[in-house]
Design a protein around this motif. Structure first.
Motif, PDB file in Angstrom:
ATOM      1  N   ASP A  19       0.568  -1.077   0.059  1.00 12.98           N
ATOM      2  CA  ASP A  19       0.146   0.128  -0.074  1.00 12.98           C
ATOM      3  C   ASP A  19       0.831   1.357  -0.003  1.00 12.98           C
ATOM      4  O   ASP A  19       0.445   2.160  -0.623  1.00 12.98           O
ATOM      5  CB  ASP A  19      -1.060  -0.098   1.217  1.00 12.98           C
ATOM      6  CG  ASP A  19      -2.131  -1.250   1.045  1.00 12.98           C
ATOM      7  OD1 ASP A  19      -2.201  -1.640   0.140  1.00 12.98           O
ATOM      8  OD2 ASP A  19      -2.640  -1.534   2.150  1.00 12.98           O
ATOM      9  N   THR A  20       2.120   1.271   0.936  1.00  9.98           N
ATOM     10  CA  THR A  20       2.836   2.300   0.752  1.00  9.98           C
ATOM     11  C   THR A  20       4.234   2.010   0.666  1.00  9.98           C
ATOM     12  O   THR A  20       4.799   0.842   0.740  1.00  9.98           O
ATOM     13  CB  THR A  20       2.810   3.298   2.166  1.00  9.98           C
ATOM     14  OG1 THR A  20       2.988   2.377   3.192  1.00  9.98           O
ATOM     15  CG2 THR A  20       1.356   3.729   2.216  1.00  9.98           C
ATOM     16  N   MET A  77       9.221   7.156   0.653  1.00 15.51           N
ATOM     17  CA  MET A  77       8.821   6.602   1.938  1.00 15.51           C
ATOM     18  C   MET A  77       7.363   6.908   2.246  1.00 15.51           C
ATOM     19  O   MET A  77       7.283   8.151   2.583  1.00 15.51           O
ATOM     20  CB  MET A  77       9.917   6.368   3.041  1.00 15.51           C
ATOM     21  CG  MET A  77      11.221   5.727   2.638  1.00 15.51           C
ATOM     22  SD  MET A  77      11.188   4.213   2.497  1.00 15.51           S
ATOM     23  CE  MET A  77      11.846   3.705   4.106  1.00 15.51           C
ATOM     24  N   GLY A  78       6.699   6.166   2.651  1.00 15.96           N
ATOM     25  CA  GLY A  78       5.209   6.372   3.045  1.00 15.96           C
ATOM     26  C   GLY A  78       4.316   6.805   2.237  1.00 15.96           C
ATOM     27  O   GLY A  78       3.076   7.226   2.641  1.00 15.96           O
ATOM     28  N   VAL A 123       0.810   4.573  -4.553  1.00 14.55           N
ATOM     29  CA  VAL A 123       0.593   4.556  -5.796  1.00 14.55           C
ATOM     30  C   VAL A 123      -0.339   5.854  -6.188  1.00 14.55           C
ATOM     31  O   VAL A 123      -1.295   6.179  -5.529  1.00 14.55           O
ATOM     32  CB  VAL A 123       0.085   3.380  -6.294  1.00 14.55           C
ATOM     33  CG1 VAL A 123      -0.316   3.303  -7.851  1.00 14.55           C
ATOM     34  CG2 VAL A 123       0.718   2.084  -6.200  1.00 14.55           C
ATOM     35  N   GLY A 124       0.041   6.652  -7.190  1.00 18.83           N
ATOM     36  CA  GLY A 124      -0.602   7.966  -7.618  1.00 18.83           C
ATOM     37  C   GLY A 124      -0.141   9.050  -6.823  1.00 18.83           C
ATOM     38  O   GLY A 124      -0.423  10.230  -7.262  1.00 18.83           O
ATOM     39  N   ASP A 125       0.663   9.117  -5.755  1.00 21.20           N
ATOM     40  CA  ASP A 125       0.994  10.188  -4.957  1.00 21.20           C
ATOM     41  C   ASP A 125       2.124  10.779  -5.987  1.00 21.20           C
ATOM     42  O   ASP A 125       2.899  10.103  -6.725  1.00 21.20           O
ATOM     43  CB  ASP A 125       1.753   9.774  -3.701  1.00 21.20           C
ATOM     44  CG  ASP A 125       0.822   9.516  -2.518  1.00 21.20           C
ATOM     45  OD1 ASP A 125      -0.398   9.828  -2.947  1.00 21.20           O
ATOM     46  OD2 ASP A 125       1.004   9.086  -1.506  1.00 21.20           O
ATOM     47  N   SER A 182       3.746   2.076  -9.289  1.00 16.22           N
ATOM     48  CA  SER A 182       3.643   0.892  -8.718  1.00 16.22           C
ATOM     49  C   SER A 182       4.570   0.569  -7.446  1.00 16.22           C
ATOM     50  O   SER A 182       5.615   1.108  -7.410  1.00 16.22           O
ATOM     51  CB  SER A 182       3.737  -0.339  -9.614  1.00 16.22           C
ATOM     52  OG  SER A 182       4.882  -0.655 -10.122  1.00 16.22           O
ATOM     53  N   ILE A 183       3.933  -0.205  -6.523  1.00 14.15           N
ATOM     54  CA  ILE A 183       5.039  -0.760  -5.386  1.00 14.15           C
ATOM     55  C   ILE A 183       4.702  -2.230  -5.350  1.00 14.15           C
ATOM     56  O   ILE A 183       3.869  -2.671  -5.392  1.00 14.15           O
ATOM     57  CB  ILE A 183       4.283   0.151  -4.136  1.00 14.15           C
ATOM     58  CG1 ILE A 183       4.357   1.339  -4.188  1.00 14.15           C
ATOM     59  CG2 ILE A 183       5.173  -0.773  -2.855  1.00 14.15           C
ATOM     60  CD1 ILE A 183       3.582   2.144  -3.077  1.00 14.15           C
TER      61      ILE A 183
END
Length: 160
Positions: free
Chosen positions: A93-94, A139-140, A143-145, A158-159
């Protein structure tokens, strides 16, 4: 007999073979499991190189050949001793230590990096240190940020 013809080591020769320690980061020594294995392997290689150098008969040549492996053995011993193994992230997720992040730069380039410890980072091979400026920005984030750095923006694609 002149000292030029003796094998006695001089203070000058001894000081030439004492190398300063490799600098050790002030950051916590976070590593992946693979990173710890790599540190242990490098420590073993340095010890073997030092032991090989110790077999050289000429004392001055022995000191010269042993200087670098001895310095490296001290460094890797400290890094193995202080290593904190961080398990792979349980979530994608992050972005976290151990994540692989794909992002797009302003100029359209897409890059993918695995976030790892300082000693295992190799940007050309696709890994960056968790203390690098890019990793610290990511970090933290999810996706999309979109994060900014030095006038550039990075969009997380992607992560994994």
């Amino acid at each position: 007999m002149s000292v030029a013809f003796s094998k006695e080591d001089s203070a000058e020769t001894a000081s030439e073979t004492l190398l300063p320690d490799r600098p050790i980061s002030l950051h916590p020594n976070l590593v992946t499991e693979a990173g710890l294995k790599a540190l242990e392997f490098q420590f073993q290689q340095a010890r073997e190189a030092y032991e090989t150098a110790q077999k050289i008969e000429d004392v001055n040549e022995r000191r010269r050949q042993a200087a670098t492996p001895l310095r490296d053995a001290r460094y890797f011993a400290a890094r193995v001793r202080t290593a904190q193994v961080i398990p792979n992230p349980t979530s994608t997720d992050t972005v976290a230590f151990g994540s692989t992040v794909t992002f797009r730069r302003d100029d359209g380039r897409v890059q993918k990096y695995h976030i790892v410890g300082e000693d295992e980072a190799d940007p050309k091979a696709g890994s960056i240190s968790f203390v690098s400026p890019v990793a610290r920005l990511l970090m933290g984030k999810a996706v999309g940020d979109i994060v900014g750095t030095s006038g550039q923006e990075l969009e997380i694609i992607s992560i994994s």
